[in-house]
Design an enzyme around this catalytic site. Structure first.
Site, mmCIF file in Angstrom:
data_model
loop_
_atom_site.group_PDB
_atom_site.id
_atom_site.type_symbol
_atom_site.label_atom_id
_atom_site.label_comp_id
_atom_site.label_asym_id
_atom_site.label_seq_id
_atom_site.Cartn_x
_atom_site.Cartn_y
_atom_site.Cartn_z
ATOM 1 C CG ASP A 1 -1.992 0.968 1.247
ATOM 2 O OD1 ASP A 1 -2.867 0.851 0.380
ATOM 3 O OD2 ASP A 1 -2.005 1.884 2.105
ATOM 4 C CD GLU B 1 16.914 -13.180 3.608
ATOM 5 O OE1 GLU B 1 16.479 -14.033 4.411
ATOM 6 O OE2 GLU B 1 17.278 -12.034 3.959
#
Ligand code: BGC
Ligand code: MG
Length: 551
Positions: A214, A274
């Site tokens: 957002d 990751e």
């Protein structure tokens, strides 16, 4: 394994890690999608029940608007606990179940992280406002009043009034870009960044496939709190706020889109990287520099994977000239930027009504969306061609609409319950009284009805989505030679494997177009695409798609 197989495997893994590039994302506004417990409010179990339907559309992913603990002043975009599900929507177990089931039908799940601000009920804010000395005293943006007691600068809130709210405990103002109950986190504070990255890690560990982030360009503010300059009338546009909102009177040079944000986005991306196959979609709200920021935030592979653009969420129609302008600007700012387009969402009037589209034009826009370079977001009910619902003032829920009524009616008209069953009193959304009234006009186009009609808008959307997936050039190819002639927009999509020519008549009159020479095969006839060669006429809302025949 021989070298060839290794390469094949690597290519396949990369392709699946790149699912987001050109992917079609189905946006779910959980309050209004499907209620499973009769309280009139949609919930996670409701979504799980409807996963089969969503998968049947052929989309790649769902994005679920916030379902975290929240006082719901902005219907979930005011989070009071980032690591828990609001009981209204269910439980953490319900979410894990949703995630598993979505994966089992081949859907990725993106959640909506609202990191720029929290609810004023978040424990971080409660602590931060308790004194000027506490451990979180600089987690939000606090500033002293001017000597005359007025706010520190002229920044405005999108939802109306000053962006500063007085706090009688600290005798200071705090910053809020939206409601006063949505205080802005201070991203200049390293602990805040770390805490938010921990939140992202929490959900990545749980197995979500990505984030819709957002208001990502609102993360940082100017540390010196400089006043925003006013914006000349002729530069104002209503792309992120309606014209009646004085927010448009300013050039938001200092209250958002600050250079420090890049380093934070890179931290967020490094964290995401990751994990395998995850994607970040950042919402960029900037009426003056939206495309420039999109370029900055998505070029290379160290920032956001894609940015959510406001350019086609505007009142201004998607004409051939406007589309060309948008893509030229984007190309000029950053050729490798990756946009994610939407025509409708939970914040704007549904595009069928906003642009006054008839059935043919709705269908044509669906095909256009699937041909444009970028990923695509479809908003629940868009696949039914739904018009905006009419919500009378006494039913309004959205504080934004209540503030700017009647010139701007707020966002309730696009948030009414999804229409599943034409004959059901609550259209199959709930057995109870829904939080916003079901639109009877929308119920005419309920899912059960459109499923029965082979040529319905719903089936058309399925075919349009399938067309994109069947052509790698439409998914992730380059876009070249975009041209406009009158109401006709033409462009090429191409990759190593194929070249596709696209022509759309976005006007209301017939127009002639000369198709490119060479050996081409018409595609998209199942969508109503026009076939031909040489000079042809495209009627209003018609289009022509052709794939170059190789060799
Ligand atoms: C969301 C809105 C929300 C605002 C504040 C947005 O852009 O899409 O629904 O009100 O951010 O969080
Ligand atoms: Mg419910």
């Amino acid at each position: 394994m021989n070298v060839q197989n290794t390469v094949k495997l690597e290519t396949a893994t990369k392709a699946s890690a790149d699912w987001w590039r050109g992917g079609v994302i189905y946006q779910i506004y959980p309050r209004s999608f499907q209620d499973s417990n009769g309280d009139g409010i949609g919930d996670l179990r409701g979504i799980t029940q409807r996963l089969g339907y969503i998968a049947s559309l052929g989309v790649d992913a769902i994005w679920i608007s916030p379902f975290f603990k929240s006082p719901m002043k902005d219907f979930g975009y005011d989070v009071s606990d980032y690591r828990d599900v609001d009981p209204m929507f269910g439980s953490m177990e319900d979410f894990k179940d949703l995630l598993d089931q979505a994966h089992s039908v081949g859907l990725k799940v993106m959640i909506d992280l609202v990191l720029s601000h929290t609810s004023d009920q978040h424990p971080w804010f409660k602590e931060s406002r308790s004194s000027r000395e506490n451990a979180k005293s600089d987690w939000y943006v606090w500033a002293d009043p001017k000597p005359d007691g007025t706010p520190p600068n002229n920044w405005l809130s999108i939802f109306g009034g000053s962006a500063w709210q007085w706090d009688s405990r600290r005798l200071q103002y705090y910053l809020h870009n939206f409601l006063t109950s949505q205080p802005d986190l201070n991203f200049h504070c390293p602990d805040v960044q770390d805490a938010l990255l921990d939140v992202a890690r929490f959900w990545l560990d749980l197995g979500v496939d990505g984030f819709r982030l957002d208001t990502i360009n609102f993360y940082f503010h100017d540390k010196q709190l400089r006043d925003n300059p006013s914006l000349p009338m002729n530069q104002r546009n209503a792309s992120i706020a309606p014209m009646v909102n004085p927010y448009n009177h300013q050039d938001h040079l200092y209250s958002k889109s600050q250079p420090e944000n890049i380093a934070f986005l890179e931290r967020l991306r490094a964290l995401t990287d990751e994990y395998e196959g995850r994607a970040c979609l950042g919402e960029v709200g900037d009426a003056q520099r939206g495309l420039e920021i999109m370029g900055e935030y998505t070029s290379g592979d160290r920032r956001m994977h894609m940015c959510y653009a406001f350019e086609f969420l505007e009142k201004r129609a998607l004409t051939a000239a406007y589309a060309k302008q948008v893509f030229y600007q984007l190309e000029e700012k950053a050729g490798d930027a990756w946009p994610c387009w939407a025509f409708s969402n939970h914040d704007v009037q549904r595009h069928a009504s906003r642009w006054g589209l008839d059935d043919a034009a709705i269908r044509q826009h669906a095909v256009l969306m699937m041909c444009l370079r970028g990923s695509a977001c479809l908003y629940q009910g868009e696949e039914l061609g739904l018009p905006e619902a009419d919500v009378p003032f006494d039913h309004l829920q959205d504080p934004y609409g209540i503030e700017f009524w009647p010139e701007f009616k707020g966002r309730d008209g696009c948030r009414t319950p999804m229409v599943w069953a034409a004959q059901d009193e609550q259209s199959g959304f709930s057995t109870g009284a829904p939080w916003l009234p079901v639109s009877q006009a929308q119920a005419e186009q309920a899912v059960d009805r459109l499923e029965q009609e082979p040529n319905s808008t719903l089936h058309h959307y399925r075919r349009a989505i399938a067309l994109r997936h069947a052509h790698s050039a439409l998914m992730s190819g380059h876009q070249r030679e975009m041209a406009q002639s009158g109401s006709i927009l033409t462009f090429l999509r191409e990759d190593n494997a194929q070249q596709i020519f696209c022509a759309f008549n976005l006007g209301s009159d017939s127009a002639e177009i000369t198709l490119p020479d060479g050996n081409w095969q018409v595609i998209g006839e199942e969508l109503g695409g026009v076939a031909g060669a040489g000079t042809i006429t495209l009627g209003a809302a018609q289009f022509c798609l052709m794939a170059r025949v190789q060799g």
